[in-house]
Design a protein around this motif. Structure first.
Motif, PDB file in Angstrom:
ATOM      1  N   ALA A 278      -2.032  -5.232   2.947  1.00 32.05           N
ATOM      2  CA  ALA A 278      -1.908  -4.077   2.064  1.00 32.05           C
ATOM      3  C   ALA A 278      -3.278  -3.591   1.611  1.00 32.05           C
ATOM      4  O   ALA A 278      -3.525  -2.382   1.496  1.00 32.05           O
ATOM      5  CB  ALA A 278      -1.044  -4.436   0.858  1.00 32.05           C
ATOM      6  N   LEU A 279      -4.196  -4.528   1.339  1.00 34.09           N
ATOM      7  CA  LEU A 279      -5.559  -4.138   0.990  1.00 34.09           C
ATOM      8  C   LEU A 279      -6.227  -3.401   2.154  1.00 34.09           C
ATOM      9  O   LEU A 279      -6.948  -2.419   1.951  1.00 34.09           O
ATOM     10  CB  LEU A 279      -6.377  -5.374   0.605  1.00 34.09           C
ATOM     11  N   ARG A 280      -5.978  -3.856   3.366  1.00 37.51           N
ATOM     12  CA  ARG A 280      -6.540  -3.180   4.530  1.00 37.51           C
ATOM     13  C   ARG A 280      -5.985  -1.759   4.661  1.00 37.51           C
ATOM     14  O   ARG A 280      -6.706  -0.831   5.051  1.00 37.51           O
ATOM     15  CB  ARG A 280      -6.256  -3.972   5.807  1.00 37.51           C
ATOM     16  N   LEU A 281      -4.710  -1.579   4.351  1.00 39.34           N
ATOM     17  CA  LEU A 281      -4.126  -0.241   4.411  1.00 39.34           C
ATOM     18  C   LEU A 281      -4.758   0.676   3.369  1.00 39.34           C
ATOM     19  O   LEU A 281      -4.999   1.857   3.633  1.00 39.34           O
ATOM     20  CB  LEU A 281      -2.614  -0.327   4.202  1.00 39.34           C
ATOM     21  N   LEU A 282      -5.025   0.151   2.175  1.00 36.75           N
ATOM     22  CA  LEU A 282      -5.700   0.951   1.162  1.00 36.75           C
ATOM     23  C   LEU A 282      -7.082   1.385   1.642  1.00 36.75           C
ATOM     24  O   LEU A 282      -7.480   2.546   1.483  1.00 36.75           O
ATOM     25  CB  LEU A 282      -5.820   0.153  -0.142  1.00 36.75           C
ATOM     26  N   ALA A 283      -7.821   0.458   2.229  1.00 33.19           N
ATOM     27  CA  ALA A 283      -9.140   0.801   2.751  1.00 33.19           C
ATOM     28  C   ALA A 283      -9.030   1.831   3.860  1.00 33.19           C
ATOM     29  O   ALA A 283      -9.886   2.711   4.006  1.00 33.19           O
ATOM     30  CB  ALA A 283      -9.850  -0.456   3.258  1.00 33.19           C
ATOM     31  N   ALA A 284      -7.964   1.752   4.663  1.00 27.02           N
ATOM     32  CA  ALA A 284      -7.769   2.703   5.754  1.00 27.02           C
ATOM     33  C   ALA A 284      -7.557   4.120   5.238  1.00 27.02           C
ATOM     34  O   ALA A 284      -7.855   5.091   5.948  1.00 27.02           O
ATOM     35  CB  ALA A 284      -6.580   2.276   6.618  1.00 27.02           C
ATOM     36  N   CYS A 285      -7.064   4.268   4.001  1.00 33.29           N
ATOM     37  CA  CYS A 285      -6.926   5.609   3.417  1.00 33.29           C
ATOM     38  C   CYS A 285      -8.292   6.277   3.284  1.00 33.29           C
ATOM     39  O   CYS A 285      -8.427   7.482   3.488  1.00 33.29           O
ATOM     40  CB  CYS A 285      -6.260   5.521   2.039  1.00 33.29           C
ATOM     41  N   GLY A 286      -9.313   5.510   2.944  1.00 31.49           N
ATOM     42  CA  GLY A 286     -10.647   6.073   2.803  1.00 31.49           C
ATOM     43  C   GLY A 286     -11.261   6.497   4.119  1.00 31.49           C
ATOM     44  O   GLY A 286     -12.160   7.338   4.149  1.00 31.49           O
ATOM     45  N   ARG A 287     -10.784   5.928   5.227  1.00 33.11           N
ATOM     46  CA  ARG A 287     -11.300   6.276   6.550  1.00 33.11           C
ATOM     47  C   ARG A 287     -10.364   7.224   7.296  1.00 33.11           C
ATOM     48  O   ARG A 287     -10.624   7.563   8.451  1.00 33.11           O
ATOM     49  CB  ARG A 287     -11.502   5.007   7.378  1.00 33.11           C
ATOM     50  N   GLY A 288      -9.256   7.615   6.661  1.00 34.55           N
ATOM     51  CA  GLY A 288      -8.305   8.497   7.320  1.00 34.55           C
ATOM     52  C   GLY A 288      -7.509   7.819   8.405  1.00 34.55           C
ATOM     53  O   GLY A 288      -7.035   8.479   9.335  1.00 34.55           O
ATOM     54  N   GLU A 289      -7.311   6.495   8.313  1.00 35.66           N
ATOM     55  CA  GLU A 289      -6.666   5.742   9.380  1.00 35.66           C
ATOM     56  C   GLU A 289      -5.362   5.086   8.962  1.00 35.66           C
ATOM     57  O   GLU A 289      -4.796   4.294   9.714  1.00 35.66           O
ATOM     58  CB  GLU A 289      -7.633   4.663   9.892  1.00 35.66           C
TER      59      GLU A 289
END
Length: 403
Positions: free
Chosen positions: A40-51
């Motif tokens: 879930a933390l990785r998904l949050l970070a992916a929001c910042g990269r548009g992924e």
């Protein structure tokens, strides 16, 4: 600093709000939901990269990632059989991170796509809503930016709402579509913060792993997730803060010294040990020794991220290396916020001692306050991940809002 992370509807995390410290240790038995927190933390970070949409699609799509149980478990807890009922709430995966007092927070709401016309991209979720606000809990007065479907609004100088002249497509995040540090500074700041997060999910150390081969090196401020630039990363640390690296190596391997050999632009690690006539290079090091050096390269980074997440860093390490690893993690948490996911009781104890020795489960903190260490123990209840000892009065305050 971040004070909370919240997840709703994602795998076994039906509705979880976790408190964060400068160092947060997430522990529990196998299958308790630790890996889901990490993902879930990785998904949050992916929001910042548009992924984030692509990341969920690679997990099997939104339907695969959704909480598989009923909307409510109240009847099951009263002894009735678990069964599906008509949903009253919208089907969604919701992710959020709450900032400490005065810091920016962010949430994203991902929902079932609305099919219009012929398409084969059925695994792609849609971004239904995003919000950015100040402080740990979203309130109308603290909102700085909000997105509903394709429309984005930001606060103007008079405290009202000003529409952004950009239509955000349902598969994109407002963080990557509205990139203007002057017109939308809060969205820009959250994007940059999330993009800085780093994740290390163990390292390959087999004979064919990238970390065992000499690689072309350039100045490296952050170790790659696969450890392929280990030599360059360690050399960068050595030149930036040589004492820290020497101290960390000596703490784990008594009398040992680390160097980096450079031949025609290729960087390779050399470990000098007492009693050895020559240093051992990365291809010759034991699995545990090489993996420990990889963790040092990640933790001693000269440019620390806002948040660093480590997934089971104790894997394949000899028990004698657990305490030195814990001390390195504790030092890293003074420069970055660190989340460690582990089921090792020895590592939990060593981290507690490295931070200060106080039982982190007995530390009390107010809303938005970040303490030196948090210990979050997870367990399963009817398939749902819950935090051990967390009740209505001890759950950090969090507000999801509505679409």
């Amino acid at each position: 600093m971040y004070s909370t992370v919240a997840v709703s509807g994602y795998r076994s995390l039906r509705d979880v709000v976790l408190p964060l410290g400068r160092l947060t240790v997430v522990t529990g038995p196998n299958g308790s939901g630790k890996s889901s927190v990490y993902r879930a933390l990785r998904l949050l970070a992916a929001c910042g990269r548009g992924e984030v949409v692509g990341a969920l699609a690679r997990e099997g799509g939104l339907e695969s990632a959704l909480w598989a149980g009923p909307e409510s478990l109240d009847q099951a807890r009263r002894g009735y059989a678990v069964e599906g009922t008509t949903r009253k709430e919208r089907v969604a995966v919701r992710l959020g991170v709450g900032g400490a007092s005065g810091e920016l927070s962010y949430l994203v709401d991902l929902g079932i796509p609305v099919q219009s016309g012929h398409t084969v991209f059925n695994r792609d979720p849609e971004v239904k809503r995003e919000s950015v606000w100040t402080g740990p809990v979203m309130r109308p007065a603290t909102l700085a930016a909000r997105r509903r479907h394709a429309s984005v609004e930001v606060r103007d100088e008079q405290g009202g709402w000003a529409p952004v002249p950009v239509r955000v497509p349902p598969w994109a995040s407002a963080l990557t579509e509205v990139v203007d540090p002057l017109a939308a500074p809060e969205l820009w700041a959250v994007r940059e913060a999330l993009r800085s997060w780093r994740f290390y999910d163990g390292f390959r150390v087999d004979a064919g792993s990238p970390s065992r081969r000499a690689q072309v090196g350039t100045r490296t401020w952050a170790l790659a997730e696969d450890g392929s630039d280990l030599g360059a990363a360690l050399q960068t640390i050595s030149e930036d803060a040589p004492g820290a690296l020497d101290e960390a190596v000596a703490d784990a391997f008594d009398g040992a010294r680390l160097s980096v050999a450079v031949t025609d632009g290729l960087f390779d690690v050399e470990l000098h040990q007492p009693g050895m006539l020559r240093p051992l290079r990365s291809a010759e090091l034991s699995d545990g020794t090489l993996r420990y050096l990889l963790w040092l390269a990640a933790l001693l980074t000269p440019v620390p991220p806002r948040l660093m997440a480590l997934n089971e860093p104790e894997t394949s390490l000899h028990p004698s290396l657990v305490a030195p690893l814990a001390r390195a993690v504790a030092r890293a948490s003074t420069r970055s916020q660190v989340v460690v996911v582990t089921h090792s009781a020895a590592l939990v104890q060593a981290l507690t001692e490295a931070v200060g020795g106080d039982d982190p489960r007995e530390v009390e903190a107010g809303p938005g306050e970040v303490v030196p260490m948090r210990l979050v123990e997870l367990t399963k209840d009817l398939g749902e991940t819950v935090v051990v000892g967390q009740g209505m009065l001890t759950t950090p305050p969090w507000e999801w809002g509505r679409r």
